[in-house]
Design a protein around this motif. Structure first.
Motif, PDB file in Angstrom:
ATOM      1  N   GLU A 107     106.219  33.166  87.864  1.00  0.00           N
ATOM      2  CA  GLU A 107     105.147  33.461  86.907  1.00  0.00           C
ATOM      3  C   GLU A 107     103.952  34.031  87.675  1.00  0.00           C
ATOM      4  O   GLU A 107     103.222  34.865  87.167  1.00  0.00           O
ATOM      5  CB  GLU A 107     104.755  32.169  86.183  1.00  0.00           C
ATOM      6  N   ASP A 120     113.450  19.753  88.162  1.00  0.00           N
ATOM      7  CA  ASP A 120     112.169  20.324  88.617  1.00  0.00           C
ATOM      8  C   ASP A 120     111.063  19.840  87.685  1.00  0.00           C
ATOM      9  O   ASP A 120     111.343  19.312  86.612  1.00  0.00           O
ATOM     10  CB  ASP A 120     112.234  21.854  88.649  1.00  0.00           C
ATOM     11  N   ASP A 121     109.828  20.039  88.116  1.00  0.00           N
ATOM     12  CA  ASP A 121     108.724  19.552  87.279  1.00  0.00           C
ATOM     13  C   ASP A 121     108.508  20.435  86.070  1.00  0.00           C
ATOM     14  O   ASP A 121     108.144  19.963  85.008  1.00  0.00           O
ATOM     15  CB  ASP A 121     107.422  19.418  88.097  1.00  0.00           C
ATOM     16  N   THR A 123     109.080  30.822  83.689  1.00  0.00           N
ATOM     17  CA  THR A 123     109.846  32.036  83.354  1.00  0.00           C
ATOM     18  C   THR A 123     111.358  31.848  83.563  1.00  0.00           C
ATOM     19  O   THR A 123     112.149  32.701  83.168  1.00  0.00           O
ATOM     20  CB  THR A 123     109.407  33.216  84.234  1.00  0.00           C
ATOM     21  N   THR A 180     113.003  30.563  88.947  1.00  0.00           N
ATOM     22  CA  THR A 180     113.354  29.582  89.982  1.00  0.00           C
ATOM     23  C   THR A 180     114.654  28.859  89.625  1.00  0.00           C
ATOM     24  O   THR A 180     115.585  28.799  90.440  1.00  0.00           O
ATOM     25  CB  THR A 180     112.234  28.531  90.139  1.00  0.00           C
TER      26      THR A 180
END
Ligand code: AMP
Length: 162
Positions: free
Chosen positions: A86, A109-110, A114, A117
């Motif tokens: 992003e 992931d936290d 977009t 990752t």
């Protein structure tokens, strides 16, 4: 946090949640639910906030933990994938021997923005022949349509949607 780390980015800061023991515990419980009844062999956490949540998830379900790191941080042989963020560009890497073919993987992931990752992470998992059960996020920025970037055939869950 508005305009961090760049103008125009509304950064979701998770440090206040982490500092609250009950909220942190509930977050981990929620992230685990994504796996359903599946046996998880390894949890992958994405550099760096994914390490905090992923390692706690792995410990609670008795799975191994594998760090998916930013380029240049892992000492052994790696496979890598470049992707767009992003706010910028990046490349993530995984140790070549960190996953075995057929192992059941939960990705943590936290935040899903977009999807660049997580999409790259999922490609690396598949390149090593492991079986991605699901991807679990604390936060999802729904307006950025990360799910569409990741594509169909992946179970994606998020606990907080914005
Ligand atoms: P993306 O690849 O765009 O889905 O971005 C996801 C990764 O970037 C995650 O590892 C997040 O930690 C981080 N990230 C992206 N956007 C934000 C945001 N608005 N607030 C906090 N973290 C973010």
């Amino acid at each position: 946090m508005p305009d961090f780390p760049k103008d125009g980015i509304l950064f979701k800061d998770i440090t206040t949640l982490l500092a609250d023991g009950e909220l942190f515990r509930l977050s981990i419980a929620g992230l685990i639910e994504t796996a359903g009844e599946n046996k998880v062999d390894k949890v992958i956490g994405i550099d760096a906030r994914g390490f905090i949540f992923g390692a706690a998830v792995a410990d609670r379900i008795g799975a191994g933990f594998v760090p998916m790191r930013k380029k240049g941080k892992l000492p052994w042989q790696t496979i890598g994938m470049a992707y767009a963020l992003e706010y910028g560009e990046a490349e993530i890497e995984l140790h070549k021997d960190s996953l075995s073919a057929g192992e059941n993987i939960l990705l943590v992931d936290d935040l899903l923005a977009t999807g660049g990752t997580a999409g790259a992470a999922i490609k690396l998992v598949r390149e090593l022949g492991a079986n991605l059960i699901a991807a679990s996020f604390l936060i999802e920025l729904e307006g950025l349509n990360g799910r569409d970037v990741i594509g169909e055939g992946v179970r994606i869950e998020s606990l907080l949607k914005y």
